[in-house]
Design a protein around this motif. Structure first.
Motif, PDB file in Angstrom:
ATOM      1  N   TYR A  47       0.835  -1.198   0.000  1.00 38.36           N
ATOM      2  CA  TYR A  47       0.000   0.000   0.000  1.00 38.36           C
ATOM      3  C   TYR A  47       0.876   1.256   0.000  1.00 38.36           C
ATOM      4  CZ  TYR A  47      -4.655  -2.017   1.056  1.00 38.36           C
ATOM      5  OH  TYR A  47      -5.866  -2.660   1.013  1.00 38.36           O
ATOM      6  N   PRO A  48       0.312   2.368  -0.517  1.00 43.53           N
ATOM      7  CA  PRO A  48       1.042   3.638  -0.460  1.00 43.53           C
ATOM      8  C   PRO A  48       0.760   4.400   0.837  1.00 43.53           C
ATOM      9  CG  PRO A  48      -0.935   3.949  -1.751  1.00 43.53           C
ATOM     10  CD  PRO A  48      -0.931   2.496  -1.310  1.00 43.53           C
ATOM     11  N   VAL A  49       0.334   3.673   1.867  1.00 41.09           N
ATOM     12  CA  VAL A  49       0.029   4.259   3.177  1.00 41.09           C
ATOM     13  C   VAL A  49       0.691   3.403   4.245  1.00 41.09           C
ATOM     14  CG1 VAL A  49      -2.160   5.236   2.404  1.00 41.09           C
ATOM     15  CG2 VAL A  49      -2.132   2.946   3.406  1.00 41.09           C
ATOM     16  N   GLY A  50       0.757   3.941   5.458  1.00 43.41           N
ATOM     17  CA  GLY A  50       1.403   3.233   6.547  1.00 43.41           C
ATOM     18  C   GLY A  50       0.576   2.101   7.126  1.00 43.41           C
ATOM     19  N   LYS A  51       1.224   1.280   7.962  1.00 40.57           N
ATOM     20  CA  LYS A  51       0.573   0.088   8.527  1.00 40.57           C
ATOM     21  C   LYS A  51      -0.497   0.426   9.556  1.00 40.57           C
ATOM     22  CE  LYS A  51       4.294  -0.604  11.908  1.00 40.57           C
ATOM     23  NZ  LYS A  51       3.542  -0.173  13.087  1.00 40.57           N
ATOM     24  N   ASP A  52      -0.590   1.715   9.936  1.00 42.05           N
ATOM     25  CA  ASP A  52      -1.591   2.113  10.924  1.00 42.05           C
ATOM     26  C   ASP A  52      -2.777   2.865  10.311  1.00 42.05           C
ATOM     27  OD1 ASP A  52      -0.126   1.039  13.103  1.00 42.05           O
ATOM     28  OD2 ASP A  52       1.166   2.808  13.095  1.00 42.05           O
ATOM     29  N   ALA A  53      -2.840   2.952   8.967  1.00 48.11           N
ATOM     30  CA  ALA A  53      -3.981   3.591   8.310  1.00 48.11           C
ATOM     31  C   ALA A  53      -5.254   2.812   8.641  1.00 48.11           C
ATOM     32  CB  ALA A  53      -3.773   3.644   6.802  1.00 48.11           C
ATOM     33  N   GLN A  54      -6.379   3.525   8.723  1.00 47.40           N
ATOM     34  CA  GLN A  54      -7.635   2.919   9.173  1.00 47.40           C
ATOM     35  C   GLN A  54      -8.539   2.599   7.978  1.00 47.40           C
ATOM     36  OE1 GLN A  54      -8.563   2.423  12.550  1.00 47.40           O
ATOM     37  NE2 GLN A  54      -6.509   3.040  13.158  1.00 47.40           N
ATOM     38  N   GLY A  93      -2.799   3.485 -16.467  1.00 50.16           N
ATOM     39  CA  GLY A  93      -3.741   4.505 -16.905  1.00 50.16           C
ATOM     40  C   GLY A  93      -4.291   5.348 -15.768  1.00 50.16           C
ATOM     41  N   PRO A  94      -5.381   6.106 -16.058  1.00 49.01           N
ATOM     42  CA  PRO A  94      -5.981   7.008 -15.061  1.00 49.01           C
ATOM     43  C   PRO A  94      -6.416   6.294 -13.788  1.00 49.01           C
ATOM     44  CG  PRO A  94      -6.910   7.395 -17.245  1.00 49.01           C
ATOM     45  CD  PRO A  94      -6.074   6.165 -17.354  1.00 49.01           C
ATOM     46  N   MET A  95      -6.742   5.011 -13.899  1.00 51.70           N
ATOM     47  CA  MET A  95      -7.216   4.280 -12.725  1.00 51.70           C
ATOM     48  C   MET A  95      -6.109   4.147 -11.670  1.00 51.70           C
ATOM     49  SD  MET A  95      -9.456   0.823 -12.778  1.00 51.70           S
ATOM     50  CE  MET A  95     -10.046   0.069 -11.263  1.00 51.70           C
ATOM     51  N   GLY A  96      -4.845   4.120 -12.112  1.00 49.24           N
ATOM     52  CA  GLY A  96      -3.741   4.055 -11.166  1.00 49.24           C
ATOM     53  C   GLY A  96      -3.698   5.283 -10.275  1.00 49.24           C
ATOM     54  N   GLN A  97      -3.882   6.467 -10.878  1.00 48.78           N
ATOM     55  CA  GLN A  97      -3.920   7.707 -10.104  1.00 48.78           C
ATOM     56  C   GLN A  97      -5.125   7.728  -9.170  1.00 48.78           C
ATOM     57  OE1 GLN A  97      -1.554  10.191 -10.213  1.00 48.78           O
ATOM     58  NE2 GLN A  97      -2.632  11.282  -8.583  1.00 48.78           N
ATOM     59  N   SER A 120       4.364   6.588  -3.879  1.00 47.58           N
ATOM     60  CA  SER A 120       3.204   6.844  -4.748  1.00 47.58           C
ATOM     61  C   SER A 120       3.469   6.455  -6.192  1.00 47.58           C
ATOM     62  CB  SER A 120       2.811   8.320  -4.667  1.00 47.58           C
ATOM     63  OG  SER A 120       2.326   8.632  -3.376  1.00 47.58           O
ATOM     64  N   GLU A 121       4.635   6.791  -6.705  1.00 49.25           N
ATOM     65  CA  GLU A 121       4.940   6.494  -8.110  1.00 49.25           C
ATOM     66  C   GLU A 121       4.994   4.995  -8.354  1.00 49.25           C
ATOM     67  OE1 GLU A 121       4.903   8.692 -10.604  1.00 49.25           O
ATOM     68  OE2 GLU A 121       4.278  10.074  -9.010  1.00 49.25           O
ATOM     69  N   THR A 122       5.549   4.258  -7.414  1.00 51.03           N
ATOM     70  CA  THR A 122       5.596   2.801  -7.553  1.00 51.03           C
ATOM     71  C   THR A 122       4.188   2.223  -7.524  1.00 51.03           C
ATOM     72  OG1 THR A 122       7.780   2.657  -6.524  1.00 51.03           O
ATOM     73  CG2 THR A 122       6.446   0.647  -6.543  1.00 51.03           C
ATOM     74  N   TYR A 123       3.364   2.728  -6.602  1.00 53.51           N
ATOM     75  CA  TYR A 123       1.999   2.198  -6.489  1.00 53.51           C
ATOM     76  C   TYR A 123       1.218   2.402  -7.780  1.00 53.51           C
ATOM     77  CZ  TYR A 123      -2.521   0.953  -4.548  1.00 53.51           C
ATOM     78  OH  TYR A 123      -3.718   0.329  -4.321  1.00 53.51           O
ATOM     79  N   LYS A 124       1.405   3.537  -8.425  1.00 57.04           N
ATOM     80  CA  LYS A 124       0.670   3.815  -9.671  1.00 57.04           C
ATOM     81  C   LYS A 124       1.032   2.838 -10.779  1.00 57.04           C
ATOM     82  CE  LYS A 124       1.490   8.289 -10.083  1.00 57.04           C
ATOM     83  NZ  LYS A 124       1.425   9.654 -10.653  1.00 57.04           N
TER      84      LYS A 124
END
Length: 309
Positions: free
Chosen positions: A181-188, A257-261, A248-252
């Protein structure tokens, strides 16, 4: 004489959940006759519903005339709109939602229950502005309120099925399941078993119409962090896991395409200010309990689906 409830997306996860819950509910199955709306009423899923006494109707959501024929005579309507995934700049979902709202108003629908979401662009003051499958639903909700259609808004959380059906938990060559994920392990993450539980919230709203008109309900079993998601996954399945936070760039690059963003910004929104902005789930759970329902936990979902992993 039974009242008609018209259910959009009858063969999809949300509409299907609503139909199944009503059919299995001793009270609602007698109170309502179900009219299911599907783009293709000839497919096997539609025919299976017809065999259970559901009236199947095809409707063009771009055509108010078509929608008039589909909705006319309905006491209640459940509306879920479908995003135009990957089609940049499309406002189809917004148009479809407004069309159903207009026809519901015109035909005197007494209770429109809409599967809504928050407006990411507004909630982040424009920091995140590429999540149309949230923003358009929020705009439809705003429109429904503006024309005074009697309505309730159920906002579904993050689908548990994303992990099993969309491969968000990927098994590697070392037999370890990775969650990136492009977020931390504590995101809700407010998780919901959408196919099982969306119908419970809608059924509860139907049973308590006068008390829920104009209200929003946040539909999720609980807030789960990636750490808890993986810990419970290991407990139930016996499989090893790892969490990887990517930039973020890796996650995209995971989604072209646009769905990645869109998916990137969707997840950044979950981290801050939050999928439901950190709002309590108590009121929604109280609504379920009053109607004798309980939400499906992540552990229960895994027990039911672990053999398909």
């Amino acid at each position: 004489m039974a009242k008609i409830i018209t259910v959009f997306g009858a063969t999809g996860q949300q509409g299907g959940s609503v139909i199944n819950t009503i059919l299995q509910d001793d009270i609602l199955s007698k109170e309502f006759k179900i009219r299911g709306i599907s783009r293709d009423i000839s497919k096997p899923q539609s025919q299976a519903l017809a065999s259970q006494g559901v009236e199947l109707v095809s409707a063009d959501m771009n055509s108010k005339e078509s929608l008039l024929k589909a909705i006319e005579g309905s006491h209640s309507v459940f509306l879920v709109t479908t995003p135009a995934w990957g089609v940049e700049g499309s406002d189809a979902e917004l148009v479809h939602g407004k069309n159903v709202a207009d026809v519901s108003k015109e035909t005197g629908v007494k209770h429109l229950i809409f599967s809504s979401l928050l407006n990411v662009t507004n909630e982040t003051s424009g920091r995140l502005k590429h999540v149309p499958h949230f923003d358009h639903k929020a705009q439809v909700e705003q429109y429904i309120r503006s024309i005074d259609v009697p309505a309730t808004f159920v906002l579904p959380g993050y689908f548990m099925s994303n992990y099993t059906q969309l491969g968000m938990l990927r098994k590697g060559d070392d037999d370890v399941y990775t969650l990136a994920y492009p977020v931390g392990k504590d995101a809700q993450f407010p998780l919901i078993d959408i196919a099982s539980d969306m119908g419970k919230y809608v059924a509860a709203a139907l049973k308590n119409r006068s008390a829920v008109l104009g209200a929003q309900f946040f539909a999720a079993a609980d807030y789960y962090t990636p750490a808890r998601i993986l810990a419970e996954f290991e407990e139930i399945t016996g499989k090893k896991t790892r969490f990887v936070q990517v930039d973020s760039e890796t996650y995209k690059t995971f989604i072209p395409g646009p769905m990645g963003q869109e998916m990137l910004e969707n997840h950044l929104f979950i981290e801050s200010p939050g999928y439901f902005k950190g709002e309590s789930l108590k009121e929604s759970h109280d609504l379920l309990e009053k109607a004798s329902y309980r939400p499906t936990t992540w552990k229960t979902f895994l027990e039911q689906n672990k053999y398909s992993l």
